[in-house]
Enzyme design. Structure first.
Site, mmCIF file in Angstrom:
data_model
loop_
_atom_site.group_PDB
_atom_site.id
_atom_site.type_symbol
_atom_site.label_atom_id
_atom_site.label_comp_id
_atom_site.label_asym_id
_atom_site.label_seq_id
_atom_site.Cartn_x
_atom_site.Cartn_y
_atom_site.Cartn_z
ATOM 1 N N CYS B 13 0.850 -1.186 0.000
ATOM 2 C CA CYS B 13 0.000 0.000 0.000
ATOM 3 C C CYS B 13 0.885 1.236 0.000
ATOM 4 C CB CYS B 13 -0.929 0.010 1.207
ATOM 5 S SG CYS B 13 -0.061 0.250 2.763
ATOM 6 N N CYS B 16 3.388 1.684 2.759
ATOM 7 C CA CYS B 16 4.630 0.943 2.540
ATOM 8 C C CYS B 16 5.551 1.753 1.633
ATOM 9 C CB CYS B 16 4.365 -0.393 1.835
ATOM 10 S SG CYS B 16 3.234 -1.475 2.672
ATOM 11 N N CYS B 85 25.923 -38.479 -18.971
ATOM 12 C CA CYS B 85 26.176 -38.790 -17.568
ATOM 13 C C CYS B 85 26.653 -37.547 -16.826
ATOM 14 C CB CYS B 85 27.246 -39.875 -17.443
ATOM 15 S SG CYS B 85 28.823 -39.302 -18.105
ATOM 16 N N CYS B 88 29.649 -35.733 -18.218
ATOM 17 C CA CYS B 88 29.329 -34.884 -19.384
ATOM 18 C C CYS B 88 28.822 -33.537 -18.880
ATOM 19 C CB CYS B 88 28.227 -35.511 -20.227
ATOM 20 S SG CYS B 88 28.645 -37.118 -20.917
ATOM 21 N N ASP B 508 7.842 25.971 -33.554
ATOM 22 C CA ASP B 508 8.951 26.363 -34.408
ATOM 23 C C ASP B 508 8.515 26.151 -35.857
ATOM 24 O OD1 ASP B 508 11.957 25.004 -35.556
ATOM 25 O OD2 ASP B 508 11.726 27.080 -34.896
ATOM 26 N N ASP B 707 12.410 20.949 -33.244
ATOM 27 C CA ASP B 707 13.152 19.741 -33.610
ATOM 28 C C ASP B 707 14.633 19.957 -33.808
ATOM 29 O OD1 ASP B 707 13.031 19.444 -37.220
ATOM 30 O OD2 ASP B 707 13.048 21.224 -35.938
ATOM 31 N N ASP B 711 16.772 24.633 -31.012
ATOM 32 C CA ASP B 711 15.512 24.697 -30.266
ATOM 33 C C ASP B 711 15.706 24.232 -28.825
ATOM 34 O OD1 ASP B 711 13.650 23.509 -33.121
ATOM 35 O OD2 ASP B 711 13.962 25.555 -32.398
#
Lengths: 216, 821
Positions: B13, B16, B85, B88, B508, B707, B711
């Protein structure tokens, strides 16, 4: 969690099946409290070893009769016996009395049959508890009045769980609606009080009661 | 300073969350700590020289919660053939452990799989496969996962565990609820088995309920563990309320059962087992639905991640190879078949196709791609076959950056959420106080113990602050996720909150309102200058310039196949033009200011300048050896969607401004064509931020949309900086909102989404507050004191669960956000 659930359900089922009798505290405390009441007021019981019925009365007029041996008492194992006249005065048509009622001379009986029982009983409480042994549902506990009771077909006998805390130590109860059906004006039966009670579903029903306070 | 976020476990909650935040912030060296309850993340900024993860983890654990160590590198699972085995198995393990960058190796002989963690920067998967081959075994299919996958797996496993416990709780709580309803409401006529008739068999009645309640409390044991632990640490949370409330009810039920066994049959009417069992079950249901909803709120990230294919087809030495995505390297050539997903960022080397980029940018129309076109990983190839030269992989791809951005945004808190945090921090202790006080008050008023207990338990149960804590983060998670789907990347709750308050938008011109790709449309020469020669001189001088007009000039010259030479010198004058030397001749190319400053007489071009700028064209004067030689005009077409976008922005009640370095006539022509009446023209690049500030001083809350590199200061100055996604990295970094689509529709979408999200948050907070404001006095018996109804713990539990669910459900409505066009 699945394993826990299965385990618990199994334990639950086992516990309930095994422990039903041990859990019947109403029967054990009911039996004990009746025994205490009778021990405190020995005069309530009429001592007559020749009588096939054991009799309990507070006023010598209205009695609770309990057969010593249900196997020998036919269909009248437990009865409430009371004078007939007040009922006749209230309009009761004794010619119409159905099973469970009997008029005999000046006496009016409300009867109940509880099978053949488990043998002869010497103790009043033991004999009375043959009824719930036959049908556990016949034994009741009424929380509001703190009363145990044994039901008859058209009535009940109740006693206080703790007479020291109760002003109605023993009570005789009759089904008022039934009596009305037999022509009696239930509100005007001398010596009896008309009371409206509530059942477990919250519905109202009328009873006639005669209550006794045994306190000195 | 390091800024990062970690997953936090154990929070249930907002109390917490507040506690974890305080604990982390208190660690020396930590500059700031913020917890997002919905995302279960702690965002922390700290001095790495003074504090590390271990110290943070200790602080959070001391507070009673967990901090998850960041997963280093990635995890993968490799199928291995040939192991027979244990030796391996050991051989494979040894072979893998020897590799640098591989750790946590675990080989399972039974499943023939090896799982391990690896650092992609130190070791490639192909090297890992090779190691297995060298050990004498055959590597099979690979299953990889990274930190996000691991986190998702954990969340889903946790959800499954919650569901299992919830089902167990319901299995046991349902019969208790039935028994309680049958007993408390006889008018319902619900049959009860005779052996548990409360009047005839009160002890069986009580014991059955006790036995059914116990497993429910075990299933919901977390509330008790966490609740009492946090209480002992002096920071009680919502679990504490549930634990004390239902624990009291259960213990009283046990006491009542004992009294029944001792002959007090009246206690059969007041057992409270159903309160304990049903409340715990309802709270668990609420938490389960909440956790499920939280998983859904991060669906946006899941969707984005699913855009990434797992494999790619690489062309090596003329051979097509299907490889795991992790194996692709920069410079590889990927083959992208029609209809398939483009695996990584790159440039089209061969082929042509139309590519659906809608999942990334929100742009619905496919984009034509040809050799030289940039493509983004995650977009879908159309009908053409493409060969793509890989330019970015892994975390450097646009998709990965978007995912990171959305994740970070979802972890950042909005200012409006901080209010809820402050309240939550004091809420639980206040509720405990209210519960005790109201119970005491009724006891003093002469009510029996039953009634007092009912009040106490009901207040504790109904006073859950979880709805309050969830109100904001869930809406922000869904809102930012929805934005990502629509190509609007909002970098956090604060940006979201500020965007909705904006009342002025500054656009712009070049690249935002216009295409940003001007074309040379007119060349006028003066004083007998040769057009081709002058154009060639100008283009040669402009070769080093990044300005769009300069590029247009160079393109036009190339189009006419004019010979271009390298200038001997080049100097750019920001906002004015260039001063270069080409073939020994001084060339000035730029605007009127440049000519004025250099004493060039431009009167010969007066009429042409007036005509051309009146047509909305951008003018470039060219002077050679100190005399005007030519006037060039370039037109930057307005984007087709700009006019409609401006209209929508005005309909939203926003003042729209156009900002440009162009002269007034050109600027006005462009502004008129899109319906903008507020024009800020002849603004030098370093003057853009000042214009924004001027508007802000007039009381405006300004969003700036741009952009370009120049700017960036304006984007930072603005209350909300919005970068067009096709723009430069600097603009994107400086902005609060990134518009993946290149058109202005994304601007009003961003504002509309932000308003919808803030509206949603306000709705959530209103209901959460109202619920507590009304619920607590109701539970304390205030209305009952004046003849009103009394609340029971069962109904309080239901209401509490409903409040959390309703807040999360309301937040999820944002997934249906659509712009009304």
């Amino acid at each position: 969690m699945k394993r826990l659930s299965i385990l618990f359900l199994s334990l639950l089922a086992a516990a309930l099946l095994a422990g039903c009798a041990a859990l019947d505290v109403v029967a054990s405390y009911g039996r004990a409290s009746l025994g205490e009441l009778l021990a405190a007021h020995p005069a309530l019981l009429v001592r007559d070893e020749t009588d096939p019925y054991m009799r309990l009365s507070a006023d010598g007029e209205t009695y609770l009769l309990v057969s010593r041996d249900f196997g020998a008492s036919g269909d009248e194992d437990i009865l409430i016996q009371t004078p007939l006249q007040p009922f006749l005065d209230a309009g009761l048509d004794e010619s119409k009395l159905p099973e469970g009622y009997r008029a005999d001379g000046a006496l009016f009986f409300v009867c109940a049959d509880y099978g053949v029982g488990t043998g002869a009983r010497a103790d009043f409480a033991d004999a009375l508890f043959e009824a719930p042994a036959y049908d556990p549902g016949l034994l009741t506990y009424h929380g509001a009045l703190d009363h145990f009771g044994v039901a008859l077909s058209h009535g009940k006998f109740e006693w206080a769980k703790d007479e020291a805390k109760n002003d109605k130590d023993i009570v005789f109860v009759l089904d008022a609606a039934r009596l009305r059906g037999l022509g009696a004006d239930a509100a005007n039966v001398a010596g009896w009080t008309l009371v409206t009670m509530q059942d477990e579903k919250g519905g109202d029903f009328d009873v006639l009661i005669k209550a006794y306070d045994l306190a000195p | 300073m390091k800024e990062t976020s970690y997953s936090v476990t154990g929070m249930t909650c907002s109390a917490c969350a507040a506690h974890v935040q305080r604990a982390a912030a208190a660690v020396p060296g930590v500059e700031s700590a913020e917890v997002n309850l919905a995302a279960e993340k702690l965002a922390v900024r700290f001095d790495e020289r003074l504090v590390g993860f271990d110290a943070l983890q200790r602080a959070v654990e001391d507070a009673g919660y967990g901090l998850v160590a960041p997963m280093e590198g990635k995890r993968a699972e490799l199928g291995i053939e040939g192991m027979t085995c244990a030796s391996c198995q050991s051989a494979v393990e040894r072979a893998l452990k020897k590799l640098e960058g591989v750790k946590d190796v675990s080989v399972n002989l039974a499943t023939n799989r090896a799982s391990f963690a690896y650092d992609p920067a130190k070791v490639k998967l192909s090297e890992i496969r090779e190691a297995v081959v060298k050990a004498g075994y055959t590597p099979l299919e690979l299953k990889g996962e990274d930190a996000r996958d691991a986190e998702r797996e954990k969340r889903e496993a946790a959800l499954r565990a919650m569901r299992g416990k919830l089902v167990a709780a319901v299995v046991f709580a349902a019969p208790i609820l039935y028994i309680a309803m049958a007993h408390m409401f006889p008018v319902l006529g619900l049959p009860l088995p005779g052996f548990i008739d409360p009047h005839r068999y009160p002890l069986a009645f009580a014991l059955l309920q006790l036995l059914l309640t116990a497993p429910v409390l075990v299933a919901g044991g977390r509330f008790f563990r966490v609740g009492f632990r946090t209480l002992l640490k002096g920071a009680p949370n919502m679990d504490t309320l549930v634990a004390i409330g239902t624990g009291s009810a259960f213990l009283y039920g046990v006491y009542a059962t004992a009294r029944i066994a001792l002959g007090d049959f009246g206690f059969a009417q007041h057992l409270y087992f159903e309160s304990a069992a049903v409340v715990v079950t309802l709270v668990m249901l609420g938490k389960y639905l909440e956790a499920g909803s939280k998983n859904k709120t991060s669906e946006a990230i899941k969707k984005l991640m699913n855009l990434r294919p797992k494999t790619a087809t690489i062309i090596k030495d003329g051979v097509e190879l299907e490889v795991a995505l992790d194996e692709v390297a920069v410079g590889d050539v990927a083959l992208v078949r029609p209809g398939s997903s483009i695996p990584v960022d790159g440039v089209v080397a061969e082929g042509a196709s139309s590519v659906d980029e809608s999942m990334l940018t929100g742009e619905s129309l496919p984009v034509e791609k040809q050799p030289g076109s940039a493509v983004t990983g995650g977009s879908i190839n159309g009908e053409g076959l493409l060969r793509v030269m890989v330019t970015e992989i892994g975390e450097d791809t646009a998709l990965s950056k978007i995912i990171r951005l959305v994740e970070e945004a979802q972890g950042k808190k909005a200012p409006i959420a901080k209010l809820a945090d402050v309240i939550s921090g004091y809420f639980v202790p206040a509720v405990l106080g209210v519960a005790f006080l109201s119970a005491a008050a009724w006891a003093v008023a002469g009510r029996d113990f039953d009634f007092v207990l009912n009040i106490f338990v009901t207040v504790l149960v109904i006073a859950c602050p979880c709805a309050l804590g969830l109100a904001t983060p869930t809406a922000i998670m869904v809102g930012t996720g929805k934005g990502a789907e629509l190509g609007v990347l909002i970098k956090g709750g604060e940006a979201l909150e500020t965007t909705h308050r904006v009342d002025a938008v500054v656009l712009d011109k070049t690249g935002t309102i216009t295409q940003g790709k001007p074309e040379l449309t007119d060349v006028r020469v003066y004083r007998g200058a040769d057009e081709a020669q002058t154009l060639a001189l100008c283009a040669s001088a402009e070769r080093g310039s990044e300005h769009p007009i300069a590029r247009a000039v160079v393109e036009a010259a190339n189009g006419r196949s004019l010979p271009l030479v390298q200038p001997e010198s080049f100097r750019a004058a920001a906002g004015r033009g260039i001063d270069a030397k080409v073939g020994g001749r001084r060339v000035l190319a730029g605007n009127f200011k440049l000519m004025e400053e250099n004493g060039i007489d431009v009167s010969a071009s007066g009429e042409d300048a007036k005509t051309l700028s009146g047509a909305g064209k951008t003018l470039m004067y060219v002077a050679v050896d100190g005399a005007l030689a030519a006037l060039l005009a370039a037109a930057d077409a307005v984007k087709p969607t700009s006019k409609h976008a401006v209209q929508k922005l005005r309909e939203m009640g926003l003042e729209v401004y156009m900002l440009t370095g162009d002269n007034a006539a050109t600027a006005k022509a462009v502004a008129d064509s899109v319906g903008i009446s507020n024009v800020l023209c002849e603004v030098l690049p370093d003057g853009k931020a000042a214009e924004i500030e001027r508007l802000q001083k007039r009381g405006r809350r300004v969003a700036m949309v741009g952009d370009g590199i120049n700017d960036a200061p304006a984007l930072v100055q603005a209350d909300v900086g919005m970068a067009i996604g096709t723009g430069t990295d600097v603009a994107v970094e400086s902005a609060d909102v990134v518009l993946m689509r290149g058109d202005l529709a994304a601007v009003y979408m961003a504002v509309a989404l932000s308003r919808a999200t803030i509206r949603n948050i306000r709705q959530n907070l209103f209901w959460a507050f109202l619920y507590n404001v009304v619920g607590i006095p109701f539970a304390a018996g205030l209305f009952y004191a004046f003849g009103g109804p009394l609340l029971t713990p069962v109904f309080a539990g239901a209401a509490m669960a409903l409040s959390s669910v309703s807040v999360v459900t309301n937040a999820l409505r944002l997934r249906r956000f659509r712009l009304k066009d």
